[in-house]
Scaffold this motif. Structure first.
Motif, PDB file in Angstrom:
ATOM      1  N   UNK A 475      56.335-105.142 -65.631  1.00 45.12           N
ATOM      2  CA  UNK A 475      56.112-105.727 -64.850  1.00 45.12           C
ATOM      3  C   UNK A 475      55.102-105.271 -63.677  1.00 45.12           C
ATOM      4  N   UNK A 476      54.148-106.047 -63.010  1.00 43.60           N
ATOM      5  CA  UNK A 476      53.070-105.399 -61.977  1.00 43.60           C
ATOM      6  C   UNK A 476      54.113-105.293 -60.667  1.00 43.60           C
ATOM      7  N   UNK A 477      53.917-103.993 -60.122  1.00 44.75           N
ATOM      8  CA  UNK A 477      54.709-103.905 -59.044  1.00 44.75           C
ATOM      9  C   UNK A 477      53.959-103.825 -57.708  1.00 44.75           C
ATOM     10  N   UNK A 478      52.675-103.439 -57.917  1.00 40.45           N
ATOM     11  CA  UNK A 478      51.635-102.911 -56.841  1.00 40.45           C
ATOM     12  C   UNK A 478      50.295-102.897 -57.379  1.00 40.45           C
ATOM     13  N   UNK A 479      49.241-103.117 -56.511  1.00 39.73           N
ATOM     14  CA  UNK A 479      47.988-103.136 -57.221  1.00 39.73           C
ATOM     15  C   UNK A 479      47.197-102.840 -55.791  1.00 39.73           C
ATOM     16  N   UNK A 480      45.917-102.310 -55.919  1.00 37.79           N
ATOM     17  CA  UNK A 480      45.011-102.135 -54.763  1.00 37.79           C
ATOM     18  C   UNK A 480      43.559-101.991 -55.273  1.00 37.79           C
ATOM     19  N   UNK A 481      42.748-101.776 -54.224  1.00 42.24           N
ATOM     20  CA  UNK A 481      41.458-101.686 -54.619  1.00 42.24           C
ATOM     21  C   UNK A 481      40.866-100.446 -54.990  1.00 42.24           C
ATOM     22  N   UNK A 482      40.357-100.041 -55.935  1.00 36.72           N
ATOM     23  CA  UNK A 482      39.883 -98.428 -56.008  1.00 36.72           C
ATOM     24  C   UNK A 482      38.913 -98.251 -55.322  1.00 36.72           C
ATOM     25  N   UNK A 506      32.540 -96.535 -60.186  1.00 33.29           N
ATOM     26  CA  UNK A 506      33.916 -97.523 -59.785  1.00 33.29           C
ATOM     27  C   UNK A 506      34.074 -97.739 -58.556  1.00 33.29           C
ATOM     28  N   UNK A 507      33.550 -96.980 -57.535  1.00 36.95           N
ATOM     29  CA  UNK A 507      33.949 -97.197 -56.157  1.00 36.95           C
ATOM     30  C   UNK A 507      33.803 -98.439 -55.860  1.00 36.95           C
ATOM     31  N   UNK A 508      34.935 -99.119 -55.079  1.00 43.46           N
ATOM     32  CA  UNK A 508      34.767-100.627 -54.746  1.00 43.46           C
ATOM     33  C   UNK A 508      34.753-101.614 -56.029  1.00 43.46           C
ATOM     34  N   UNK A 509      34.542-101.014 -57.210  1.00 47.88           N
ATOM     35  CA  UNK A 509      34.387-102.054 -58.592  1.00 47.88           C
ATOM     36  C   UNK A 509      35.365-101.842 -59.371  1.00 47.88           C
ATOM     37  N   UNK A 510      36.737-101.260 -59.094  1.00 48.35           N
ATOM     38  CA  UNK A 510      37.789-100.918 -60.009  1.00 48.35           C
ATOM     39  C   UNK A 510      39.148-101.456 -59.122  1.00 48.35           C
ATOM     40  N   UNK A 511      40.083-101.735 -59.728  1.00 46.52           N
ATOM     41  CA  UNK A 511      41.179-101.870 -59.308  1.00 46.52           C
ATOM     42  C   UNK A 511      42.266-100.731 -59.799  1.00 46.52           C
ATOM     43  N   UNK A 531      32.567-108.255 -63.439  1.00 48.50           N
ATOM     44  CA  UNK A 531      31.672-109.054 -62.491  1.00 48.50           C
ATOM     45  C   UNK A 531      32.174-108.980 -61.274  1.00 48.50           C
ATOM     46  N   UNK A 532      31.649-107.951 -60.384  1.00 51.61           N
ATOM     47  CA  UNK A 532      32.263-107.773 -59.275  1.00 51.61           C
ATOM     48  C   UNK A 532      32.233-108.920 -58.212  1.00 51.61           C
ATOM     49  N   UNK A 533      31.375-109.801 -58.137  1.00 48.29           N
ATOM     50  CA  UNK A 533      31.051-110.923 -57.332  1.00 48.29           C
ATOM     51  C   UNK A 533      31.948-112.194 -57.713  1.00 48.29           C
ATOM     52  N   UNK A 534      32.635-111.987 -59.108  1.00 54.05           N
ATOM     53  CA  UNK A 534      33.569-113.013 -59.595  1.00 54.05           C
ATOM     54  C   UNK A 534      35.187-112.443 -59.784  1.00 54.05           C
ATOM     55  N   UNK A 535      35.075-111.029 -59.728  1.00 54.56           N
ATOM     56  CA  UNK A 535      36.439-110.395 -59.571  1.00 54.56           C
ATOM     57  C   UNK A 535      36.987-110.306 -60.920  1.00 54.56           C
ATOM     58  N   UNK A 536      36.271-110.472 -61.952  1.00 57.49           N
ATOM     59  CA  UNK A 536      36.782-110.394 -63.602  1.00 57.49           C
ATOM     60  C   UNK A 536      37.008-108.939 -63.868  1.00 57.49           C
ATOM     61  N   UNK A 537      37.636-108.655 -64.472  1.00 51.03           N
ATOM     62  CA  UNK A 537      38.122-107.202 -64.954  1.00 51.03           C
ATOM     63  C   UNK A 537      37.694-107.011 -66.526  1.00 51.03           C
TER      64      UNK A 537
END
Length: 559
Positions: A475-482, A506-511, A531-537
């Motif tokens: 289960x995911x417990x936490x996430x944040x922007x890298x 990856x600065x501002x472009x990873x989670x 795609x950073x603009x769409x938020x896809x990983x």
């Protein structure tokens, strides 16, 4: 006569012969059969006289040891290092008994040299000893990277640092993972749960070669605080020693640490404290400018660029029913925003702050708010104050001012409504945060990560396609922007032209994503955006690290 002289000579030499033979036990019938000496040499020219090792890093020392006529089975080995550097009365600790040394020499970082010595004992020949010694210098191994706080028992905390070429500045070596840093250094983990980690630098990292101190400010589950020096993660400030707060009232608790412009701010249950982190390193009394203000739900939009002086910290003050911002550094003011037809930033008493961010240049503060009455969500943006710009017709006499850009007050800007599909996901989220250089809101449930985009029209576009799904049983417990540690501490070091420190890809472009398969079985993943603009990983390029207990917090560090 000649015979007498010879006799007298023998008598005169006899005591010396007896003395010599008493100091040397003959192993043969003739004293000319000498014991072969043990020869010790170092093939690695970098280790001949001195050795440089990284703190808590393994070192390999492989001496060449030979003795004519012997196969080495008669030799015994002892590696020892002084407990203190540069001392006239050395005390040694034995750290090995093998011919070669492979391991960690656990000594504090020091500018002075420790003494490392190898003693080789020839047990077949009266335990004759041969010694080879080095000057040993211990340096920091801890570069910038990913720092994880986890607990293996629910009561104590230890730290893990990951150095990887993808996330560590100018790092080209193999990946290094330093686990149980506190236990290795101190013999035990920290005896509280450290649930919040904030990286901060005392000093100005934009000036190359300037002195600075890399630090982690940690907050425990009870609101107490402790500070670590990133050089070796030694404790350099505690609740009790008054190195963090000059005075802690009864029941004093820290809620969060904030880097904003040139200020380092502590948000506490006794108000907001601040100091200029170019030179300061301790909070004294609450900043009187903040008197009467309250940050709702511990949510704020802060910008750490030293070049931004206006609206660098923005928050919703629910009792006052309005947004406010902090201006200035050494001299501070708190000011409200003016309204526009979309919304009134001074009529927000029925709203609760959920998430916030400041744009890279500080021109826009963005908030996700939840309406207390309807339960609906919306995204609100606020513009930054801009002073009037212009020039003088006669600059020598400061006459004839011509306005080229009028003053722009800090004001409400846009409002984006989140539809019902988004509300359903937001209501069960475990983490919610904005992208920093794109108009994306990430909504994280325990089973998936979704991306909402905004900026076109007045409604948020909700994607119900999961961008990340944890493995079975997790289960995911936490996430944040890298974001790199240097970036979170002082944005302008990475946004200049050219930047003082170049950001990685990856600065501002990873989670950063934390998952748990059991209470004390945690995993951390760093997943880059496709795609950073769409938020896809892009899951295929993720860095994944397991072997943790209950993960309490994750942050990035700098160096």
């Amino acid at each position: 006569m000649k015979k007498n002289n010879i006799t007298q000579l023998i008598i005169l030499l006899l005591p010396n012969i007896l003395w010599f033979t008493s100091c040397y036990e003959d192993k043969s019938s003739f004293v000319t059969n000498l014991i072969p000496e043990v020869q010790i040499s170092i093939n690695d020219k970098n280790q001949e006289n001195s050795i440089y090792v990284g703190y808590q890093s393994p070192v390999d020392i492989v001496p060449s040891i030979t003795q004519d006529g012997f196969d080495g089975s008669n030799l015994r080995y002892e590696w020892a290092v002084t407990e203190e550097p540069s001392t006239s009365n050395p005390v040694y600790e034995i750290i090995g008994t093998e011919k070669d040394f492979h391991g960690i020499i656990n000594r504090p970082i020091s500018n002075g040299a420790y003494t490392l010595k190898l003693t080789v004992t020839d047990v077949a020949n009266d335990n004759l000893q041969y010694i080879y010694s080095w000057e040993l210098y211990v340096q920091s191994s801890f570069l910038d990277g990913l720092l994880i706080a986890d607990s293996e028992n629910g009561t104590t905390t230890d730290l893990t640092l990951i150095n990887n070429s993808q996330i560590t500045n100018q790092y080209t070596k193999e990946e290094r993972i330093f686990r149980h840093i506190l236990e290795t250094a101190n013999g035990a983990a920290y005896d509280e749960l450290l649930t919040s980690l904030t990286y901060e630098v005392m000093g100005n990292t934009a000036i190359l070669g300037s002195s600075h101190l890399n630090q982690i400010w940690a907050i425990s589950s009870t609101g107490k605080s402790i500070r670590f020096n990133c050089e070796d993660y030694s404790i350099n400030g505690t609740w009790e020693d008054e190195k963090i707060f000059l005075y802690c009232p009864t029941d004093f608790q820290v809620k969060s640490y904030i880097r904003s412009s040139q200020l380092f701010i502590a948000y506490t249950n006794n108000g907001l404290y601040s100091f200029l982190n170019v030179a300061g390193n301790k909070f004294s009394m609450p900043n009187s400018v903040f008197n009467g203000f309250e940050i709702n739900n511990n949510v704020y939009a802060a910008n750490s660029s030293f070049s931004i002086g206006d609206n660098h910290l923005v928050w919703l003050d629910k009792p006052k029913g309005a947004f406010y911002s902090l201006n200035g550094t050494s001299y501070n003011t708190c000011t409200p925003y003016i309204s526009n037809p979309d919304f009134d930033p001074n009529d927000m008493g029925s709203q609760t702050a959920i998430a916030a961010t400041s744009s890279q240049d500080g021109s826009l503060a963005t908030f996700l708010l939840k309406d207390d009455n309807s339960g609906n969500y919306a995204i609100y943006t606020l513009s930054q104050y801009k002073a009037e710009e212009g020039h003088y017709e006669d600059p020598d006499n400061w006459e004839g001012w011509i306005v080229t850009s009028p003053e722009q007050p800090a004001a409400a800007k846009n409002k984006y409504i989140i539809p019902t599909t988004g509300k359903t996901l937001l209501d069960k989220a475990v983490s919610i945060f904005f992208g920093h250089t794109n108009n994306v809101l990430y909504v994280v449930t325990d089973a998936a990560i979704y991306s909402f985009t905004y900026g076109m029209g007045n409604e948020v576009s909700v994607s119900t396609t999961s961008q990340f799904t944890p493995s079975n049983g997790e289960k995911i417990t936490k996430a944040k922007l890298y974001q790199q540690g240097q970036y979170t501490n002082q944005i302008n070091v990475m946004t200049g032209n050219p930047p003082t420190i170049a950001p990685n890809a990856w600065n501002n472009k990873a989670l950063i994503i934390v998952t748990q398969s059991a209470e004390f079985n945690g995993k951390v993943s760093i997943v880059p955006m496709k795609q950073a603009g769409a938020g896809t990983l892009d899951i295929s390029k993720a860095l994944i690290y397991d072997g943790f207990g209950k993960i309490l917090d994750v942050t990035t560090t700098g160096y």
